[in-house]
Design a protein around this motif. Structure first.
Motif, PDB file in Angstrom:
ATOM      1  N   ARG A  53     -10.188 -14.747   5.507  1.00 35.57           N
ATOM      2  CA  ARG A  53     -10.314 -14.586   4.048  1.00 35.57           C
ATOM      3  C   ARG A  53     -10.605 -13.138   3.666  1.00 35.57           C
ATOM      4  N   GLU A  54     -11.539 -12.515   4.368  1.00 41.19           N
ATOM      5  CA  GLU A  54     -11.895 -11.124   4.047  1.00 41.19           C
ATOM      6  C   GLU A  54     -10.716 -10.183   4.306  1.00 41.19           C
ATOM      7  N   ASP A  55      -9.957 -10.445   5.368  1.00 36.50           N
ATOM      8  CA  ASP A  55      -8.791  -9.608   5.659  1.00 36.50           C
ATOM      9  C   ASP A  55      -7.749  -9.713   4.552  1.00 36.50           C
TER      10      ASP A  55
ATOM     11  N   GLU B 211      -8.410 -10.553   1.351  1.00 41.79           N
ATOM     12  CA  GLU B 211      -8.972  -9.962   0.135  1.00 41.79           C
ATOM     13  C   GLU B 211      -8.920  -8.438   0.160  1.00 41.79           C
ATOM     14  N   THR B 212      -9.075  -7.839   1.334  1.00 48.91           N
ATOM     15  CA  THR B 212      -9.051  -6.377   1.440  1.00 48.91           C
ATOM     16  C   THR B 212      -7.643  -5.815   1.623  1.00 48.91           C
TER      17      THR B 212
END
Length: 302
Positions: free
Chosen positions: A249-251, A253-254
């Protein structure tokens, strides 16, 4: 007559249950060498050999089988008495053992396990991750965490969060010279990072169209057996990967990873904490359930 330790009897039952000193040592929280020494000392005190040992296997002797058959119900009563006393504790103490799989372990670590340890620092948690679904009672665990559809029907279950999803991703660089897939069959023209299951089989990427499952046997340059390793390969631009959304998820979003085939990955069953019914659970057990229910309430849509 020498003094006998309750932990030694627990060790014997763990070895009998697991058929392995190494696996039993993990169950009882000892090193393999310490476990072996404890059993050898108990055998010396009893004057009989409890186990037949070879380099490849461990099995009970006839005397060992009789010992286990008679000691097991007595130990259950003793641990029940201990649980009854511990249920009256004002400050939870002891050890909780939790069995789950790696992705779920990453999902529950911060909001449940670490939060619990902050609130109750006198409790220790032994979190074991493995791909195979086990009998948590037979294998000496207090709790299990699995997808809701995998929870045994005789267990009490607490959903820990909202429905989950898969995510199909690759780096922006990977797609610079390639057309992103728009339907699952397009994956056959791409390099994919494949995953091997605990039973040795290859994981078939799972999609859904109009309520019907679609499975794809992808091809690719590498096969891995752990999501964290697959993520490294995908981030390096090797190809397209298939993950639980929470792992990337963080990958996404960034912008490190680009998501594709989003419409083909509908919601999945949520994770559940599950456990057997216990008449007088220890205080540590009860407050862990309370925190799980608190987490479940906070994650519900408002």
């Amino acid at each position: 007559m020498g003094a006998y330790k309750l932990s030694d009897f627990d060790a014997v039952l763990a070895i009998a249950r697991r058929g392995s000193f190494r696996a039993a040592a993990l169950d009882v929280g000892m090193s393999t060498s310490a476990l072996s020494s404890a059993v050898a000392k108990l055998e010396e005190q009893l004057g009989v050999r409890l186990f037949n040992r070879t380099t490849r296997s461990v099995s009970l002797t006839a005397a060992g089988q009789r010992f286990v058959d008679q000691v097991k119900p007595a130990l259950k009563d003793i641990h029940g008495a201990i649980d009854t006393v511990r249920s009256q504790q004002e400050t939870p103490t002891g050890i909780l053992r939790i069995n789950t799989f790696a992705t779920a372990g990453r999902e529950i670590l911060a909001p449940l396990v670490l939060e619990y340890l902050r609130r109750f620092p006198r409790v220790q948690i032994d979190l074991v991750t493995e791909g195979n679904l086990i009998d948590i009672v037979a294998d000496g665990f207090d709790f299990g965490v699995r997808s809701q559809n995998l929870v045994p029907t005789d267990m009490i279950a607490i959903p820990l969060g909202p429905a989950r999803r898969y995510a199909v991703v690759a780096t922006p660089v990977y797609f610079e010279c390639r057309e992103p897939p728009t339907v699952p069959s397009d994956l056959m023209a791409h390099a994919c990072v494949r995953t091997r299951l605990p039973n040795g089989g290859l994981f078939r990427w799972q999609f859904e169209a109009e309520g019907r499952p679609v499975h794809v046997d992808v091809e690719g340059p590498i096969t891995l057996d752990e999501a964290s390793l697959a993520r490294i390969a995908v981030l390096d631009g090797l190809g397209i990967g298939f993950f639980m959304e929470s792992d990337v998820r963080e990958d996404i979003e960034t912008g490190r990873l680009v998501r594709v085939l989003d419409a083909w990955t509908p919601p999945l069953a949520p994770l559940c904490l599950y456990y057997p019914s216990r008449r007088n659970p220890p205080a540590a057990f009860k407050v862990f359930i309370d925190l799980a229910r608190e987490l479940a309430r906070s994650s519900r849509p408002s």
